[in-house]
Write an enzyme that holds these catalytic residues in place. Structure first.
Site, PDB file in Angstrom:
ATOM      1  N   THR A  73       0.852  -1.199   0.000  1.00  0.00           N
ATOM      2  CA  THR A  73       0.000   0.000   0.000  1.00  0.00           C
ATOM      3  C   THR A  73       0.887   1.249   0.000  1.00  0.00           C
ATOM      4  O   THR A  73       0.627   2.207  -0.732  1.00  0.00           O
ATOM      5  CB  THR A  73      -0.958  -0.023   1.207  1.00  0.00           C
ATOM      6  OG1 THR A  73      -1.751  -1.202   1.101  1.00  0.00           O
ATOM      7  CG2 THR A  73      -1.872   1.182   1.231  1.00  0.00           C
ATOM      8  N   ASN A 161      -5.206 -11.032  -6.914  1.00  0.00           N
ATOM      9  CA  ASN A 161      -5.273 -11.667  -5.602  1.00  0.00           C
ATOM     10  C   ASN A 161      -6.525 -12.515  -5.401  1.00  0.00           C
ATOM     11  O   ASN A 161      -6.513 -13.469  -4.635  1.00  0.00           O
ATOM     12  CB  ASN A 161      -5.181 -10.606  -4.501  1.00  0.00           C
ATOM     13  CG  ASN A 161      -6.048  -9.397  -4.760  1.00  0.00           C
ATOM     14  OD1 ASN A 161      -6.012  -8.823  -5.848  1.00  0.00           O
ATOM     15  ND2 ASN A 161      -6.834  -9.008  -3.792  1.00  0.00           N
ATOM     16  N   GLN A 191       1.331 -10.411  -5.652  1.00  0.00           N
ATOM     17  CA  GLN A 191       1.005 -11.838  -5.691  1.00  0.00           C
ATOM     18  C   GLN A 191       1.976 -12.638  -6.557  1.00  0.00           C
ATOM     19  O   GLN A 191       1.838 -13.851  -6.685  1.00  0.00           O
ATOM     20  CB  GLN A 191      -0.438 -12.049  -6.188  1.00  0.00           C
ATOM     21  CG  GLN A 191      -1.500 -11.417  -5.297  1.00  0.00           C
ATOM     22  CD  GLN A 191      -1.631 -12.085  -3.922  1.00  0.00           C
ATOM     23  OE1 GLN A 191      -1.119 -13.202  -3.701  1.00  0.00           O
ATOM     24  NE2 GLN A 191      -2.294 -11.421  -2.986  1.00  0.00           N
ATOM     25  N   SER A 211       4.756  -6.817  -1.032  1.00  0.00           N
ATOM     26  CA  SER A 211       4.451  -6.919   0.413  1.00  0.00           C
ATOM     27  C   SER A 211       5.046  -8.207   0.957  1.00  0.00           C
ATOM     28  O   SER A 211       4.763  -9.286   0.426  1.00  0.00           O
ATOM     29  CB  SER A 211       2.934  -6.983   0.635  1.00  0.00           C
ATOM     30  OG  SER A 211       2.439  -5.747   1.040  1.00  0.00           O
ATOM     31  N   GLY A 212       5.848  -8.091   2.028  1.00  0.00           N
ATOM     32  CA  GLY A 212       6.499  -9.274   2.587  1.00  0.00           C
ATOM     33  C   GLY A 212       5.533 -10.326   3.121  1.00  0.00           C
ATOM     34  O   GLY A 212       5.768 -11.528   3.001  1.00  0.00           O
ATOM     35  N   THR A 249      13.499   5.454  10.539  1.00  0.00           N
ATOM     36  CA  THR A 249      14.452   4.390  10.886  1.00  0.00           C
ATOM     37  C   THR A 249      13.944   3.063  10.330  1.00  0.00           C
ATOM     38  O   THR A 249      12.765   2.732  10.461  1.00  0.00           O
ATOM     39  CB  THR A 249      14.631   4.326  12.419  1.00  0.00           C
ATOM     40  OG1 THR A 249      15.080   5.607  12.846  1.00  0.00           O
ATOM     41  CG2 THR A 249      15.634   3.262  12.815  1.00  0.00           C
ATOM     42  N   CYS A 338      -9.524  -7.858   2.500  1.00  0.00           N
ATOM     43  CA  CYS A 338      -9.904  -6.482   2.826  1.00  0.00           C
ATOM     44  C   CYS A 338     -11.407  -6.309   2.755  1.00  0.00           C
ATOM     45  O   CYS A 338     -11.982  -5.505   3.456  1.00  0.00           O
ATOM     46  CB  CYS A 338      -9.278  -5.499   1.841  1.00  0.00           C
ATOM     47  SG  CYS A 338      -7.569  -5.810   1.550  1.00  0.00           S
TER      48      CYS A 338
HETATM   49  N1  PLP Z   1      -1.978  -5.507  -4.063  1.00  0.00           N
HETATM   50  C1  PLP Z   1      -2.414  -6.772  -4.031  1.00  0.00           C
HETATM   51  C2  PLP Z   1      -2.541  -7.538  -5.309  1.00  0.00           C
HETATM   52  C3  PLP Z   1      -2.727  -7.367  -2.824  1.00  0.00           C
HETATM   53  O1  PLP Z   1      -3.148  -8.642  -2.794  1.00  0.00           O
HETATM   54  C4  PLP Z   1      -2.595  -6.611  -1.643  1.00  0.00           C
HETATM   55  C5  PLP Z   1      -3.000  -7.188  -0.344  1.00  0.00           C
HETATM   56  O2  PLP Z   1      -4.001  -7.875  -0.270  1.00  0.00           O
HETATM   57  C6  PLP Z   1      -2.130  -5.297  -1.722  1.00  0.00           C
HETATM   58  C7  PLP Z   1      -1.831  -4.777  -2.953  1.00  0.00           C
HETATM   59  C8  PLP Z   1      -1.953  -4.449  -0.497  1.00  0.00           C
HETATM   60  O3  PLP Z   1      -0.940  -4.988   0.283  1.00  0.00           O
HETATM   61  P1  PLP Z   1      -0.698  -4.520   1.800  1.00  0.00           P
HETATM   62  O4  PLP Z   1      -2.054  -4.561   2.464  1.00  0.00           O
HETATM   63  O5  PLP Z   1       0.245  -5.513   2.346  1.00  0.00           O
HETATM   64  O6  PLP Z   1      -0.164  -3.143   1.779  1.00  0.00           O
END
Ligand code: PLP
Length: 667
Positions: A73, A161, A191, A211-212, A249, A338
């Site tokens: 994000t 996703n 993904q 995203s880790g 940091t 989400c």
């Molecule tokens: N983009 C995709 C395709 C995702 O699946 C997600 C999380 O579900 C995000 C962006 C956002 O990731 P984060 O919530 O880890 O910032």
């Protein structure tokens, strides 16, 4: 079913043990600030530099920037901010830069929301345009070709996703190049990491967020790749960390953990290969098809991630399927995590043109590249178990052994309908069936081999009796003039028509319908158990419950205002104490039949009695008669059990409670 099988990896993943160990070491041993010049700081700096170098190798990004941040994000915000600031500057210099912000229709909400937010905030005044996808979930390249010359910024994802659909990034790059598009290009690679090969240097991608936590690192750590020469504007300013590109940091524990995951990816041996993942997914797909023969996949498997399946089972809502899987200890989701809390249909499936009823029953099953054969075996076994549990509901035997006609509530959009079955479950009367459920009820009755004797609405034209009647070839309405009816005398002396339902009868008294047991051609007031429709004001049925078409509670006691519900919550600890202090308490599992069949509930040494919420009304009268016995309702998450406890309280039961948080929190 005691162990959990986590099949929701696209939402998030557990942390790789090596990653947890690396995070712990970074917190306890290598805890220095990488900006400090003493030995502690230098060790942390070495860790940071090593992690970045490895990230470059894994992403195929020898050039450009690779920044550590908090996740995708943030990476998306940074990319959007950078692109929009660049557009603003180019415009000021009089350069052609396009006037459209183009994003794929199935992007994660972070993309359109950030585009709209920063476009508004920066006053760039660009036009947001959705790039539609085809039925296969892939971007419509023909439409991109039309938009590309005017596009200032294009946002597409590497893989979706919800459906796992893998984008045709080469095709998109080709279209942008052929159209000589001035657009900057962001590809959301969240993904893709660990599931698809990445060679970012070899592409024209300008920004790629990661995203880790989608690949066994903790939440709160991510990366952003920015192509060499692509415009960049920092989102965060301050102490100048990350070469002044992202101040604050560094999250060294997160970076160390992500580095451990990247190391596993780089060295191989920890994660399954794409071919192994695909073989696992194909076995899961086959077991789903065997368990639910009507199942349809919502995205072509050939073009999807080898770790994701999105499917629907006609006639079953997502919620029912999710509850069924959850009861069997299988954690899946109805789409993106989400939006799981919101009951909105999937915009991703809508964009692919999936019909609404199929989208409303969509389930996503996703696993991570750690899933080995034993895990896939266990998942296939549980899926088969869920299929068997579902079939259990379709045998007439489920109602056998009950001494009286039994009642099932069917609900849709705040309206309740009532199905009355005879004791053997062979005959049924439908009162006020909701129109939205008519097809489902018809197919259930057919599958059970159950005969519909009558279906009618108590308020004219308010329900789905016409639709249900049509589906099952039965004229809707009270079956006046048919041999099914017999005369019965009411306490008032009136002789009315009644429909035999096993040993019980359903008698019509004006606009009210009375269910009870007649003796010698007479239905005494005390023998009326349920009343449907409009109860005459002067009617006295002391033991009866009124079943309503609309409103809460759906069941009430005639002639009494409902009692206040008061405090009904017992949290997990309070429930344990309450059950210990009240050994006579009846623990009632109100989950629906398939969920119960997928795994019985037991709490603090008490075996739960199973009474699905939809059949609660039939049991309420008995519980009210034995009011001294406390009732503790339980379900999966605490929603349905709260409704059950509230209903009993409103009917006047003073000791109805529920386990807040449900079985999920009660352990
Ligand atoms: N983009 C995709 C395709 C995702 O699946 C997600 C999380 O579900 C995000 C962006 C956002 O990731 P984060 O919530 O880890 O910032």
């Amino acid at each position: 079913m005691s162990t959990e099988l986590y099949l929701d990896a696209n939402a998030t993943s557990p942390v790789l043990p090596a990653a947890a160990a690396a995070a712990m070491a970074a917190m306890q041993d290598c805890f220095g600030n990488p900006s400090s010049s003493h030995a502690c700081g230098l060790r942390a700096r070495a860790l940071l530099d090593g992690a970045r170098a490895r990230a470059r190798r894994v992403l195929g990004a020898a050039s450009g920037r690779v920044l550590f941040n908090s996740g995708a994000t943030e990476g998306i915000q940074t990319a959007v901010l950078s692109a929009l600031c660049a557009v603003r500057e180019r415009r000021q210099r009089g350069e052609a830069c396009g006037d459209l912000l183009v994003y794929g229709a199935t992007e994660h909400k972070a993309v359109p929301e950030s585009l709209a937010h920063w476009n508004r905030l920066l006053g760039t005044g660009l036009e947001l345009r959705v790039l539609p996808v085809g039925a296969d979930g892939r971007h419509r390249l023909d439409l991109l070709r039309e938009l590309a010359p005017r596009a200032a910024f294009v946002c597409t994802m590497a893989a979706n996703n919800e459906t796992g659909v893998v984008s045709d990034l080469d095709g998109i790059a080709r279209v942008l190049a052929e159209a000589h598009s001035p657009a900057l290009w962001m590809v959301d690679c969240v993904q893709a990491l660990g599931k698809l090969p990445l060679a970012l240097d070899a592409t024209r991608i300008d920004y790629a967020p990661f995203s880790g936590h989608k690949l066994y690192a903790p939440k709160g750590i991510g990366m952003l790749y920015v192509r060499e020469g692509a415009p960049y504007t920092p989102l965060l300013c301050g102490g100048g960390q990350e070469a002044g590109q992202r101040s604050g940091t560094e999250n060294m524990a997160g970076i160390a953990a992500l580095d451990a995951v990247l190391q596993a990816l780089e060295e191989g041996g920890t994660f399954r290969t794409p071919a192994q993942l695909q073989a696992g997914r194909d076995r899961l797909a086959a077991s789903l098809q065997a368990a639910f023969p009507a199942l349809v996949f919502n995205a072509p498997l050939a073009q999807a991630l080898p770790t994701t399946l999105n499917f629907s089972v006609p006639g079953l809502g997502s919620k029912e399927l999710l509850d069924l899987f959850d009861a069997a200890g299988v954690r899946v989701s109805a789409g993106s995590a989400c939006s799981a809390a919101k009951a909105a249909p999937s915009y991703v499936l809508d964009a692919m043109g999936v019909p609404p009823e199929r989208s409303a029953s969509a389930v996503r099953l996703s696993f991570g590249p750690l899933a080995d054969d034993a895990f896939i075996d266990a998942a296939c076994e549980r899926i088969a178990h869920c299929g068997r549990a579902l079939r259990l509901t379709q045998t007439p035997a489920q109602t056998a052994g009950q001494a009286a006609a039994h009642l099932q509530q069917v609900e849709s959009c705040g309206a309740s309908g009532w199905l009355l079955f005879d004791e053997a479950g062979r005959d049924c009367v439908a009162i006020d069936p909701p129109a939205a459920l008519a097809a489902r009820i018809a197919s259930d009755l057919r599958a059970r081999g159950c005969r519909l004797l009558a279906c009618f609405d108590t308020s004219h034209g308010a329900g789905g009796a016409d639709t249900l009647g049509e589906l099952l070839g039965l004229a809707p309405g009270w079956p006046a003039g048919t041999p099914l009816l017999q005369p019965v005398r009411l306490a008032s002396g009136a002789i009315v028509d009644a429909l035999a339902l096993g040993a019980d009868i359903l008698a019509r008294d004006g606009d009210a319908y009375l269910l009870g047991r007649a003796r010698n051609g007479m239905l005494a007031s005390a023998d009326v158990r349920f009343v449907f429709g409009a109860l005459p004001a002067d009617a006295g049925y002391p033991g009866a419950l009124c079943c309503h078409r609309i409103g809460e509670p759906a069941v009430s006691r005639p002639g009494t205002a409902s009692w206040p519900d008061g405090d009904i919550d017992l949290d997990a600890g309070a429930a344990a104490a309450y059950l210990a202090a009240h050994p006579d308490a009846l623990l009632v599992d109100v989950r629906e039949l398939p969920e119960h069949a997928a795994g019985a509930a037991r709490l603090h040494g008490h075996d739960a009695r199973h009474v699905p919420l939809s059949q609660l009304a039939g049991h309420a009268a008995g519980w009210l008669r034995a009011e001294a016995r406390p009732l503790v309702f339980v379900c999966r998450s605490g929603n349905r059990s709260a409704r059950a406890a509230r209903l009993l309280r409103r009917l006047g039961h003073g000791q109805a409670w529920h386990v807040a948080g449900g079985l999920a929190l009660a352990g």
